[in-house]
Design a protein around this motif. Sequence first.
Motif, PDB file in Angstrom:
ATOM      1  N   VAL A  72       0.838  -1.201   0.000  1.00 18.62           N
ATOM      2  CA  VAL A  72       0.000   0.000   0.000  1.00 18.62           C
ATOM      3  C   VAL A  72       0.871   1.249   0.000  1.00 18.62           C
ATOM      4  CG1 VAL A  72      -1.611   1.344   1.421  1.00 18.62           C
ATOM      5  CG2 VAL A  72      -1.997  -1.104   1.052  1.00 18.62           C
ATOM      6  N   ARG A  73       1.954   1.228   0.781  1.00 16.33           N
ATOM      7  CA  ARG A  73       2.839   2.385   0.872  1.00 16.33           C
ATOM      8  C   ARG A  73       3.443   2.722  -0.499  1.00 16.33           C
ATOM      9  NH1 ARG A  73       2.940   6.774   3.191  1.00 16.33           N
ATOM     10  NH2 ARG A  73       3.615   7.554   1.188  1.00 16.33           N
ATOM     11  N   LYS A  74       3.865   1.672  -1.234  1.00 15.30           N
ATOM     12  CA  LYS A  74       4.413   1.901  -2.563  1.00 15.30           C
ATOM     13  C   LYS A  74       3.379   2.533  -3.482  1.00 15.30           C
ATOM     14  CE  LYS A  74       7.813  -1.858  -2.417  1.00 15.30           C
ATOM     15  NZ  LYS A  74       8.217  -3.159  -3.026  1.00 15.30           N
ATOM     16  N   HIS A  75       2.132   2.084  -3.369  1.00 20.16           N
ATOM     17  CA  HIS A  75       1.055   2.654  -4.183  1.00 20.16           C
ATOM     18  C   HIS A  75       0.872   4.131  -3.874  1.00 20.16           C
ATOM     19  CE1 HIS A  75      -2.883   3.204  -6.041  1.00 20.16           C
ATOM     20  NE2 HIS A  75      -3.319   3.666  -4.889  1.00 20.16           N
ATOM     21  N   PHE A  76       0.858   4.481  -2.598  1.00 20.71           N
ATOM     22  CA  PHE A  76       0.647   5.865  -2.219  1.00 20.71           C
ATOM     23  C   PHE A  76       1.850   6.737  -2.562  1.00 20.71           C
ATOM     24  CE2 PHE A  76      -3.055   4.361  -0.068  1.00 20.71           C
ATOM     25  CZ  PHE A  76      -3.883   5.472   0.067  1.00 20.71           C
ATOM     26  N   GLU A  77       3.060   6.147  -2.539  1.00 19.92           N
ATOM     27  CA  GLU A  77       4.229   6.907  -2.971  1.00 19.92           C
ATOM     28  C   GLU A  77       4.088   7.312  -4.433  1.00 19.92           C
ATOM     29  OE1 GLU A  77       7.499   4.379  -2.107  1.00 19.92           O
ATOM     30  OE2 GLU A  77       7.630   4.970   0.005  1.00 19.92           O
ATOM     31  N   GLY A  78       3.523   6.408  -5.251  1.00 16.33           N
ATOM     32  CA  GLY A  78       3.255   6.744  -6.641  1.00 16.33           C
ATOM     33  C   GLY A  78       2.259   7.885  -6.762  1.00 16.33           C
ATOM     34  N   LEU A  79       1.227   7.846  -5.924  1.00 20.52           N
ATOM     35  CA  LEU A  79       0.243   8.927  -5.930  1.00 20.52           C
ATOM     36  C   LEU A  79       0.880  10.245  -5.494  1.00 20.52           C
ATOM     37  CD1 LEU A  79      -2.900   7.188  -4.374  1.00 20.52           C
ATOM     38  CD2 LEU A  79      -2.494   7.752  -6.773  1.00 20.52           C
ATOM     39  N   GLU A  80       1.800  10.163  -4.518  1.00 22.84           N
ATOM     40  CA  GLU A  80       2.466  11.383  -4.053  1.00 22.84           C
ATOM     41  C   GLU A  80       3.332  11.998  -5.149  1.00 22.84           C
ATOM     42  OE1 GLU A  80       4.482   9.975  -0.624  1.00 22.84           O
ATOM     43  OE2 GLU A  80       2.661   9.839   0.588  1.00 22.84           O
ATOM     44  N   HIS A  81       3.960  11.139  -5.985  1.00 22.47           N
ATOM     45  CA  HIS A  81       4.730  11.657  -7.109  1.00 22.47           C
ATOM     46  C   HIS A  81       3.809  12.396  -8.086  1.00 22.47           C
ATOM     47  CE1 HIS A  81       8.402   9.950  -5.800  1.00 22.47           C
ATOM     48  NE2 HIS A  81       8.127   8.692  -6.105  1.00 22.47           N
ATOM     49  N   ILE A  82       2.621  11.833  -8.309  1.00 21.05           N
ATOM     50  CA  ILE A  82       1.658  12.482  -9.199  1.00 21.05           C
ATOM     51  C   ILE A  82       1.218  13.817  -8.614  1.00 21.05           C
ATOM     52  CG2 ILE A  82      -0.657  12.298 -10.186  1.00 21.05           C
ATOM     53  CD1 ILE A  82      -0.201   9.255 -10.315  1.00 21.05           C
ATOM     54  N   GLU A  83       0.977  13.846  -7.296  1.00 26.99           N
ATOM     55  CA  GLU A  83       0.573  15.093  -6.645  1.00 26.99           C
ATOM     56  C   GLU A  83       1.686  16.146  -6.740  1.00 26.99           C
ATOM     57  OE1 GLU A  83      -0.383  13.842  -2.742  1.00 26.99           O
ATOM     58  OE2 GLU A  83      -2.354  13.061  -3.277  1.00 26.99           O
ATOM     59  N   THR A  84       2.954  15.692  -6.618  1.00 27.93           N
ATOM     60  CA  THR A  84       4.075  16.618  -6.746  1.00 27.93           C
ATOM     61  C   THR A  84       4.124  17.219  -8.143  1.00 27.93           C
ATOM     62  OG1 THR A  84       5.377  15.424  -5.090  1.00 27.93           O
ATOM     63  CG2 THR A  84       6.595  16.844  -6.623  1.00 27.93           C
ATOM     64  N   ALA A  85       3.941  16.369  -9.150  1.00 25.75           N
ATOM     65  CA  ALA A  85       3.930  16.864 -10.530  1.00 25.75           C
ATOM     66  C   ALA A  85       2.794  17.860 -10.741  1.00 25.75           C
ATOM     67  CB  ALA A  85       3.793  15.685 -11.501  1.00 25.75           C
ATOM     68  N   ALA A  86       1.645  17.558 -10.146  1.00 26.85           N
ATOM     69  CA  ALA A  86       0.503  18.470 -10.270  1.00 26.85           C
ATOM     70  C   ALA A  86       0.799  19.810  -9.616  1.00 26.85           C
ATOM     71  CB  ALA A  86      -0.741  17.836  -9.655  1.00 26.85           C
ATOM     72  N   ARG A  87       1.488  19.781  -8.461  1.00 26.76           N
ATOM     73  CA  ARG A  87       1.835  21.035  -7.782  1.00 26.76           C
ATOM     74  C   ARG A  87       2.782  21.870  -8.640  1.00 26.76           C
ATOM     75  NH1 ARG A  87       2.033  17.831  -3.097  1.00 26.76           N
ATOM     76  NH2 ARG A  87       4.307  17.637  -3.250  1.00 26.76           N
ATOM     77  N   VAL A  88       3.739  21.186  -9.308  1.00 25.87           N
ATOM     78  CA  VAL A  88       4.661  21.903 -10.185  1.00 25.87           C
ATOM     79  C   VAL A  88       3.904  22.572 -11.322  1.00 25.87           C
ATOM     80  CG1 VAL A  88       6.544  21.602 -11.842  1.00 25.87           C
ATOM     81  CG2 VAL A  88       6.649  20.474  -9.623  1.00 25.87           C
ATOM     82  N   LEU A  89       2.928  21.830 -11.893  1.00 30.43           N
ATOM     83  CA  LEU A  89       2.132  22.396 -12.975  1.00 30.43           C
ATOM     84  C   LEU A  89       1.309  23.584 -12.500  1.00 30.43           C
ATOM     85  CD1 LEU A  89       0.950  19.120 -14.720  1.00 30.43           C
ATOM     86  CD2 LEU A  89       2.508  20.833 -15.647  1.00 30.43           C
TER      87      LEU A  89
END
Length: 303
Positions: A72-89
């Motif tokens: 589950v942690r690995k899955h959420f880490e992937g989501l956090e990367h997506i959220e980081t990219a969204a913040r950059v955008l």
Amino acid sequence: MTRPLNFQQIQAFKAVMESGTTTRAAQVLNTTQPSISRRLSELRQATGLELFDLHNGRLRPTREGQQLYRSVRKHFEGLEHIETAARVLRKSGSGVLRIGSTPTLAAGLLPQVIAAFMQQHPKTYINLQTHGTPQLKEYLSQGLLDFVLTTGHLEHGDVITNSLLKSRAVCLLSRNHALAKSRSIKADQLRAQRLILLDENDDIMIAMRGKFPFQPGHENVAVETNSSLTICALVAAGVGVGVVNPFVANTFADQLAVLRLDPPIPIEVTLMRSAALAPSMLASRFEEMLMSQTWLDRVGGSK
């Protein structure tokens, strides 16, 4: 019989694992303790696994629970990367521009262009990576860069190359050098100098070998380096005379004498982008600015 999992169940499980109790998990997720307990029960039924046991009145994860949490942690880490990219955008407003460049072009050609581009697109976020040409090509093929600027030559079918401008290598001398007032320096004059040159595999040195009889170990070659910026700094310090591309020489023009080489050593700046991906609007606009005659004149290039 197992059932499909849903996000609410996984989220409740993660919150309990990280907070330690269903009450704290409910506070983290802004819900109720019975709701968390219900989600855990649903998760146990869906997976067919005992994820917790009750120990001294507290939930304690089982071995299966710990292993599931790691996934589950690995899955959420992937989501956090997506959220980081969204913040950059969001931060960039108009978008992100990812530029790859050799260090000399990043120092000598790009600063003025980026400054002008940011005036026209002030909300753009620019990520500028400087590496050698092979590494830049690798990043481009991985989709990590929008385009690459280089003076190196690299033939690959998966990239589109566009000749940006053509110019000539220059010779750098200290201001108090006997030849500093000259307009150009000839081969026999250059051979007589204490030289600071690029490594033998550099494109400038490969071209020089056909016109200037310099070989590794030549008695007048004082320093060899893979960095044109280092050559500029060494010449400024009085170590010797150097040969570099004209773009990096521009950054030291107020400290050094810059002479033409006779015969000339051609330098070509190439823009590379992926053949598999269409350029973004920002990348296209930046390329248009780079191709404009105004910038070519500023850096002394000629088509």
